[in-house]
Design an enzyme around this catalytic site. Sequence first.
Site, PDB file in Angstrom:
ATOM      1  N   GLY A   1      50.707  30.494  68.174  1.00 54.58           N
ATOM      2  CA  GLY A   1      50.510  30.685  66.744  1.00 54.58           C
ATOM      3  C   GLY A   1      50.588  29.385  65.981  1.00 54.58           C
TER       4      GLY A   1
ATOM      5  N   VAL B   1      53.165  26.798  67.411  1.00 51.52           N
ATOM      6  CA  VAL B   1      54.145  27.496  68.248  1.00 51.52           C
ATOM      7  C   VAL B   1      53.536  27.723  69.621  1.00 51.52           C
ATOM      8  CG1 VAL B   1      55.610  29.531  68.479  1.00 51.52           C
ATOM      9  CG2 VAL B   1      55.062  28.662  66.201  1.00 51.52           C
TER      10      VAL B   1
ATOM     11  N   LYS C   1      58.567  25.798  68.677  1.00 52.15           N
ATOM     12  CA  LYS C   1      57.891  25.454  67.422  1.00 52.15           C
ATOM     13  C   LYS C   1      57.908  23.937  67.300  1.00 52.15           C
ATOM     14  CE  LYS C   1      58.693  27.889  63.670  1.00 52.15           C
ATOM     15  NZ  LYS C   1      57.399  28.463  63.207  1.00 52.15           N
TER      16      LYS C   1
ATOM     17  N   ASP D   1      61.382  34.049  52.505  1.00 53.54           N
ATOM     18  CA  ASP D   1      59.944  34.214  52.743  1.00 53.54           C
ATOM     19  C   ASP D   1      59.709  35.445  53.622  1.00 53.54           C
ATOM     20  OD1 ASP D   1      57.235  33.641  52.519  1.00 53.54           O
ATOM     21  OD2 ASP D   1      57.236  32.238  54.200  1.00 53.54           O
TER      22      ASP D   1
END
Length: 270
Positions: free
Chosen positions: A34, A41, A56, A150
Amino acid sequence: MIPEQPSPVDANATLTPAMLAALSQRYEILAEAGHGSMGNVYKARDRETGEVVALKLLKPEIASDQTMMERFKNELLFARKITHKNVCRVHEFNRIDGIAYTSMEFVEGDSLRSVLNRFGGLSPRKAIDLVGQICSGLKEAHAQGIVHRDLKPENVMIDAQGNVKIMDFGIARSMEAVTRLTGSMVGTPAYMAPEQVGGKAVDYRTDIYSLGLILYEVFTGAPAFQADNAVAVALKQMREAPVPPHEIEPAVPVSIERAILKCLEKEPPK
């Protein structure tokens, strides 16, 4: 982090040979999993433990900022205090040969965003189970004094057994140092609380507002606020009340609608 994974060969395409060589001392890169605001990632196998983890890798411009790195490290260490089955575990923050990365629990499954894109709203039974798990993880984080900032469907993962994992605690707060320089907002307008839009102080109630926006979409299949652009959506978060959920989906239980609208009150209780 998601099931549609490229092959290991494709996974290495965005890693330079130097980066791959440095990481290979500890990890076998298996796939690219991702992209995020701070970097890419990867799915990887830890050569020391044999465990499959998510790596990450931070963008070079972030990794080269020492002040930013210290803040990022401290926030992740703080986030490690959360030990709950519905929160993705953070393992470590590390730097090697100029590469800054964090390793965390790898979740094989779909994001809630992917699920909503495919199916729209969920049945009340499935929605209640899913939301209950999100609330459980969020409650533990708030008990530790940690605010997500978030919370959105993209940061909620669901594995093949239906287990929920909330991702990226600590990331939004770390991003504040960067976004202050650019003048942009921390968060996603479609899931931001009014105080975030207005640049005011945030606390656990900010996450509760975002949770209400997620609940609204999970039970109705539609976002609480829609507009032509992100700025217009953000203004609606500050000024407008959402359409009552039952007007969009009559099957929404009355008790659930009350809970959603309570979460979405513009002024948090004192």
